[in-house]
Design a protein around this motif. Structure first.
Motif, mmCIF file in Angstrom:
data_model
loop_
_atom_site.group_PDB
_atom_site.id
_atom_site.type_symbol
_atom_site.label_atom_id
_atom_site.label_comp_id
_atom_site.label_asym_id
_atom_site.label_seq_id
_atom_site.Cartn_x
_atom_site.Cartn_y
_atom_site.Cartn_z
ATOM 1 N N ARG A 142 104.040 9.720 4.244
ATOM 2 C CA ARG A 142 104.636 8.595 3.521
ATOM 3 C C ARG A 142 104.105 8.488 2.098
ATOM 4 N NH1 ARG A 142 104.272 6.054 8.761
ATOM 5 N NH2 ARG A 142 102.241 5.130 8.247
ATOM 6 N N GLN A 143 102.973 9.130 1.812
ATOM 7 C CA GLN A 143 102.427 9.157 0.462
ATOM 8 C C GLN A 143 102.888 10.384 -0.316
ATOM 9 O OE1 GLN A 143 100.517 6.898 -1.191
ATOM 10 N NE2 GLN A 143 100.749 5.465 0.509
ATOM 11 N N GLY A 144 103.864 11.094 0.221
ATOM 12 C CA GLY A 144 104.453 12.199 -0.522
ATOM 13 C C GLY A 144 103.866 13.559 -0.245
ATOM 14 N N MET A 145 102.953 13.675 0.724
ATOM 15 C CA MET A 145 102.382 14.978 1.073
ATOM 16 C C MET A 145 103.082 15.544 2.291
ATOM 17 S SD MET A 145 98.299 14.543 0.274
ATOM 18 C CE MET A 145 98.075 12.834 0.754
ATOM 19 N N ARG A 146 103.011 16.858 2.444
ATOM 20 C CA ARG A 146 103.645 17.542 3.564
ATOM 21 C C ARG A 146 102.649 18.480 4.229
ATOM 22 N NH1 ARG A 146 106.400 14.015 2.542
ATOM 23 N NH2 ARG A 146 108.629 13.924 2.087
ATOM 24 N N PRO A 147 102.725 18.649 5.562
ATOM 25 C CA PRO A 147 101.849 19.623 6.234
ATOM 26 C C PRO A 147 102.137 21.033 5.747
ATOM 27 C CG PRO A 147 102.928 18.153 7.815
ATOM 28 C CD PRO A 147 103.600 17.938 6.496
ATOM 29 N N VAL A 148 101.089 21.785 5.473
ATOM 30 C CA VAL A 148 101.243 23.150 4.958
ATOM 31 C C VAL A 148 100.749 24.180 5.973
ATOM 32 C CG1 VAL A 148 100.592 24.762 3.117
ATOM 33 C CG2 VAL A 148 101.049 22.355 2.572
ATOM 34 N N CYS A 149 99.508 24.025 6.444
ATOM 35 C CA CYS A 149 98.944 24.989 7.382
ATOM 36 C C CYS A 149 97.715 24.371 8.028
ATOM 37 C CB CYS A 149 98.585 26.302 6.687
ATOM 38 S SG CYS A 149 97.200 26.164 5.528
ATOM 39 N N PRO A 150 97.236 24.954 9.125
ATOM 40 C CA PRO A 150 96.006 24.429 9.730
ATOM 41 C C PRO A 150 94.772 24.816 8.927
ATOM 42 C CG PRO A 150 96.800 26.317 10.970
ATOM 43 C CD PRO A 150 97.835 26.032 9.935
ATOM 44 N N LEU A 151 93.769 23.977 8.987
ATOM 45 C CA LEU A 151 92.444 24.278 8.460
ATOM 46 C C LEU A 151 91.508 24.319 9.657
ATOM 47 C CD1 LEU A 151 90.435 24.604 6.067
ATOM 48 C CD2 LEU A 151 90.142 22.123 6.137
ATOM 49 N N LEU A 152 90.940 25.480 9.913
ATOM 50 C CA LEU A 152 90.152 25.699 11.122
ATOM 51 C C LEU A 152 88.668 25.714 10.783
ATOM 52 C CD1 LEU A 152 92.397 28.566 12.480
ATOM 53 C CD2 LEU A 152 92.489 26.160 13.110
ATOM 54 N N VAL A 200 88.250 27.593 7.302
ATOM 55 C CA VAL A 200 89.151 28.683 6.917
ATOM 56 C C VAL A 200 90.592 28.221 7.086
ATOM 57 C CG1 VAL A 200 89.749 31.106 7.274
ATOM 58 C CG2 VAL A 200 87.416 30.323 7.751
ATOM 59 N N LEU A 201 91.381 28.371 6.034
ATOM 60 C CA LEU A 201 92.797 28.044 6.099
ATOM 61 C C LEU A 201 93.556 29.108 6.879
ATOM 62 C CD1 LEU A 201 92.913 26.906 2.416
ATOM 63 C CD2 LEU A 201 93.621 25.436 4.319
ATOM 64 N N GLY A 202 94.611 28.692 7.574
ATOM 65 C CA GLY A 202 95.331 29.571 8.481
ATOM 66 C C GLY A 202 95.745 30.915 7.911
ATOM 67 N N PRO A 203 96.288 30.995 6.670
ATOM 68 C CA PRO A 203 96.754 32.286 6.154
ATOM 69 C C PRO A 203 95.662 33.241 5.698
ATOM 70 C CG PRO A 203 97.979 30.440 5.172
ATOM 71 C CD PRO A 203 96.781 29.868 5.865
ATOM 72 N N ASN A 204 94.396 32.825 5.703
ATOM 73 C CA ASN A 204 93.331 33.673 5.184
ATOM 74 C C ASN A 204 93.076 34.851 6.125
ATOM 75 O OD1 ASN A 204 90.748 34.738 4.305
ATOM 76 N ND2 ASN A 204 90.453 32.819 3.198
ATOM 77 N N PRO A 205 93.114 36.104 5.624
ATOM 78 C CA PRO A 205 92.859 37.277 6.485
ATOM 79 C C PRO A 205 91.468 37.300 7.104
ATOM 80 C CG PRO A 205 93.864 37.941 4.397
ATOM 81 C CD PRO A 205 93.478 36.489 4.259
ATOM 82 N N LEU A 206 90.540 36.503 6.596
ATOM 83 C CA LEU A 206 89.210 36.433 7.205
ATOM 84 C C LEU A 206 89.251 35.829 8.604
ATOM 85 C CD1 LEU A 206 86.665 35.273 4.472
ATOM 86 C CD2 LEU A 206 86.390 37.208 6.023
ATOM 87 N N LEU A 207 90.272 35.043 8.895
ATOM 88 C CA LEU A 207 90.306 34.304 10.153
ATOM 89 C C LEU A 207 90.245 35.221 11.369
ATOM 90 C CD1 LEU A 207 90.534 31.611 11.617
ATOM 91 C CD2 LEU A 207 93.007 31.705 11.291
ATOM 92 N N PRO A 208 91.136 36.206 11.516
ATOM 93 C CA PRO A 208 91.033 37.074 12.704
ATOM 94 C C PRO A 208 89.750 37.896 12.726
ATOM 95 C CG PRO A 208 92.719 37.886 11.190
ATOM 96 C CD PRO A 208 92.319 36.524 10.709
ATOM 97 N N LEU A 209 89.261 38.291 11.555
ATOM 98 C CA LEU A 209 88.023 39.078 11.516
ATOM 99 C C LEU A 209 86.859 38.268 12.067
ATOM 100 C CD1 LEU A 209 86.841 41.327 8.604
ATOM 101 C CD2 LEU A 209 85.252 39.713 9.637
ATOM 102 N N LEU A 210 86.758 37.009 11.663
ATOM 103 C CA LEU A 210 85.663 36.169 12.143
ATOM 104 C C LEU A 210 85.787 35.876 13.633
ATOM 105 C CD1 LEU A 210 85.501 33.688 9.122
ATOM 106 C CD2 LEU A 210 83.779 35.404 9.736
ATOM 107 N N LEU A 211 87.001 35.661 14.104
ATOM 108 C CA LEU A 211 87.187 35.408 15.539
ATOM 109 C C LEU A 211 86.820 36.640 16.357
ATOM 110 C CD1 LEU A 211 90.517 33.363 15.467
ATOM 111 C CD2 LEU A 211 88.208 32.495 15.872
#
Length: 358
Positions: free
Chosen positions: A206-216, A315-326
């Motif tokens: 309602r304040q003009g923002m939209r969901p973009v991606c998860p932050l994990l 880590v933001l969802g699109p970051n390639p580091l995410l699968p490496l760290l998992l």
């Protein structure tokens, strides 16, 4: 799902909604300028499938479906769907929102502790001190007692909403909306990390923002990470950080780098700020001019702190580091939703924010 209590007036109660209870909210009283009216609302909820980019998950959507004003406390006229309820008038000043002063900080910290916000800040100064020094920390008061607060950090022309917290017993009162209205510019770009609570996401939309991606929020052992040459400490990261994070914040970076246990690491095209917290380290902000430069800087900084044993990163969802760290044994401890007022103000695939500063 079927309704379990309460009836949606004008409709059958058997439907897709489940009754969730009542809440109180404050609204201006049109016939008495400056006064507010306390209204009881009935809430229903429905299980919805929500998608954010490539990600999808089930969540309860708490929707306000009906409200009733009953000045005499015995029935009343309806807005939207008629329900039974009551309302009472309150004088102005039930809640006060103003810029926090140094004397307010103890009360603000008490609110922050209720939400676990100071777990990674065992000593002063902490991030609330920085918010206060920046002059962008607002407090909401019930009488003289802080019961909520909000704050922003600026990165160039980008406003990052860092905090918006209201004690549970004062939620759904309009205080959060009042804080937000004072904190966020109407036209300037703005971002935040919203909790997975549907009410928070709806408020920011309602304040003009939209969901973009998860932050994990990841935590894990440093021993399983690929080897990297440790980096040398360096302080000149302002330009790299501005490129990845969406704007310059030289003073905030300098303040954080000067804290005990904080080290700044720089590669040719990447950087990472690391803070030692006893048996673990916290990484962020970190980034690079490319995704590979970001990954190299983060992994090299972690290699320099391998003796700490464990690390925490956002880590933001699109970051390639995410699968490496998992794959290296890290796990997802929590998740927020990154929200933006438009465009791509930060580099989602080559930036790791600080959980508190953005």
């Amino acid at each position: 799902m079927t309704s379990t209590s309460g009836a949606r007036c004008g409709t059958a109660s058997a439907g897709a909604y489940q009754y969730a209870g009542t809440r109180m909210a404050l609204a201006p009283l049109e016939s008495w300028p400056g006064w507010v009216i306390e209204t009881d609302y009935r809430y229903w909820r429905v299980n919805r499938w929500v998608t954010i980019g490539f990600y999808g998950f089930w969540m309860y959507d708490h929707s306000e479906l009906a409200a009733c004003l009953a000045p005499d406390g015995a029935g009343g006229r309806c807005r939207n769907d008629p329900v039974s309820g009551r309302a009472s008038v309150r004088l102005p000043g039930v809640y006060t929102v103003r810029q926090a002063a140094p004397d307010d900080l103890a009360g603000v910290r008490a609110v922050a502790r209720r939400f676990g916000n100071l777990a990674m800040w065992p000593r002063r100064p902490d991030y609330l001190d920085r918010e206060l020094a920046n002059g962008r920390l607002l407090a909401g008061f019930a009488g003289t007692e802080p019961v909520g607060f909000g704050a922003t950090f600026l990165r160039g022309g980008l406003t990052h909403l860092a905090d918006l917290f209201v004690l549970p017993e004062h939620q759904s009162s309009g205080l959060g909306r009042a804080l937000l209205a004072r904190l966020l510019p109407v036209t300037a770009p703005r971002v935040t990390f919203a909790s997975s609570d549907p009410r928070a996401v709806a408020l920011y939309i309602r304040q003009g923002m939209r969901p973009v991606c998860p932050l994990l929020y990841l935590r894990g052992p440093l021993g399983g990470l690929p080897g990297r040459e440790p980096t040398a400490a360096a302080a000149d990261i302002a330009a790299l950080d501005a490129d990845a994070s969406g704007g310059r914040r030289d003073a905030d970076l300098a303040w954080y780098a000067a804290l005990p246990g904080v080290s700044v690491h720089r590669t040719a095209d990447g950087y990472a700020v690391v803070r030692a917290l006893g048996d673990r380290v916290l990484v962020g902000p970190a980034g690079g001019r490319t995704t590979q430069a970001c990954a190299d800087a983060v992994l090299a900084a972690l290699a320099a702190h391998r003796a700490a044993g464990t690390a925490a990163l956002a880590v933001l969802g699109p970051n390639p580091l995410l699968p490496l760290l998992l794959e290296a044994g890290f796990s997802i401890a929590d998740m927020d939703v990154f929200m933006s007022s438009g465009g791509d103000p930060i580099a989602l695939d080559r930036y790791l924010p600080h959980p508190d500063f953005g």
